[in-house]
Enzyme design. Structure first.
Site, PDB file in Angstrom:
ATOM      1  N   LEU A  57       0.725  -1.250   0.301  1.00 45.09           N
ATOM      2  CA  LEU A  57       0.044  -0.095   0.246  1.00 45.09           C
ATOM      3  C   LEU A  57       0.705   1.040  -0.043  1.00 45.09           C
ATOM      4  O   LEU A  57       2.152   1.276   0.495  1.00 45.09           O
ATOM      5  CB  LEU A  57      -1.034  -0.011   1.247  1.00 45.09           C
ATOM      6  CG  LEU A  57      -1.922  -1.294   1.489  1.00 45.09           C
ATOM      7  CD1 LEU A  57      -2.586  -1.104   2.623  1.00 45.09           C
ATOM      8  CD2 LEU A  57      -2.835  -1.422   0.198  1.00 45.09           C
ATOM      9  N   ALA A  58       0.244   2.317  -0.385  1.00 48.10           N
ATOM     10  CA  ALA A  58       1.183   3.718  -0.653  1.00 48.10           C
ATOM     11  C   ALA A  58       1.752   3.870   0.813  1.00 48.10           C
ATOM     12  O   ALA A  58       2.645   4.710   0.893  1.00 48.10           O
ATOM     13  CB  ALA A  58       0.048   4.716  -1.005  1.00 48.10           C
ATOM     14  N   CYS A  59       0.787   3.770   1.924  1.00 46.25           N
ATOM     15  CA  CYS A  59       1.331   4.023   3.210  1.00 46.25           C
ATOM     16  C   CYS A  59       2.701   2.983   3.854  1.00 46.25           C
ATOM     17  O   CYS A  59       3.096   3.585   4.893  1.00 46.25           O
ATOM     18  CB  CYS A  59       0.171   3.677   4.165  1.00 46.25           C
ATOM     19  SG  CYS A  59      -0.465   2.032   4.439  1.00 46.25           S
ATOM     20  N   GLY A  60       2.897   2.187   3.045  1.00 46.27           N
ATOM     21  CA  GLY A  60       4.155   1.384   3.345  1.00 46.27           C
ATOM     22  C   GLY A  60       3.498   0.091   3.809  1.00 46.27           C
ATOM     23  O   GLY A  60       4.769  -0.843   3.802  1.00 46.27           O
TER      24      GLY A  60
END
Length: 226
Positions: free
Chosen positions: A201-204
């Site tokens: 995910l973009a959040c890591g």
């Protein structure tokens, strides 16, 4: 046995001319044994001709994928009216989706009727499908609880046709009991849901929450309207 005649009217020994079918360059050399096995590209790309789709885009990092989704739906012949939330405009510009959809993008409830943008009731009444991709946790909750603070949520409340929801958010937010309860509420209203995919995910974090592949979303649209 007769000896074939040459070009100058003389008989030529040792040469035989076999009479066969005349080659026609306009015909394929080997006709398909299954002529209807594959539909023509024209037939495939016209499945949504005349269908009006309202594409809602919300504030998610996956909002950039709305460009590809819009392009694919238009390619299939659909008329796409893009509606963006204020958060969505932080990730992708309305101009990008306006160019791809070939019509003005609606994003301001208080600007209805300006610059040829239709109002929320008009959009809801004229749409064959309300597709929201990506659908953020916030807008998902607003849908579930009947809140209408902006244009997209107002269109949702006015919609009486089919609704297809494509959530995309952080995995922890998606798995939270509140989000799952909201999804259950929306499903109970007969809305179709394309589950988010798993991955980085973009959040890591790695897990569920990515917007489903565009091809999968288009396939669901075709199953509903095609």
């Amino acid at each position: 046995m007769r000896t074939p005649v040459g070009r100058h009217g003389k008989q030529e020994k040792g040469r035989f001319r076999l009479k066969g079918p005349v080659f026609d360059p306009t015909e394929p050399p080997f006709p398909s044994p299954h002529p209807t096995a594959f539909p023509s590209s024209t037939a495939v790309m016209s499945q949504l001709v005349g269908k009006r789709i309202t594409l809602g885009v919300t504030g998610s990092i996956a909002a950039y994928k709305a460009a590809d989704l819009t392009s694919q739906l238009v390619k299939y012949g659909a008329e796409v009216q893009v509606v963006m939330t204020k958060g969505a405009t932080q990730f992708i510009t309305p101009m990008t989706l306006q160019v791809l959809s070939r019509r003005p993008v609606a994003f301001d409830l208080w600007a209805e009727g300006a610059n040829s943008v239709p109002g929320h009731i008009e959009i809801a009444d004229s749409s064959d499908l309300l597709l929201v991709a990506p659908l953020s946790a916030n807008v998902l909750a607003e849908f579930a609880h009947g809140l209408a603070p902006d244009l997209l949520t107002s269109i949702y409340l006015a919609t009486r046709g089919p609704v297809l929801l494509c959530p995309a958010m952080n995995g922890k937010m998606y798995e939270h009991p509140a989000t799952q309860a909201n999804l259950k509420t929306l499903r109970s209203r007969g809305h179709a849901v394309v589950e988010p995919a798993e991955g980085m995910l973009a959040c890591g974090y790695e897990g569920v929450g990515k917007l489903a592949p565009v091809e999968e979303i288009v396939s669901r649209v075709l199953s509903i309207l095609g």
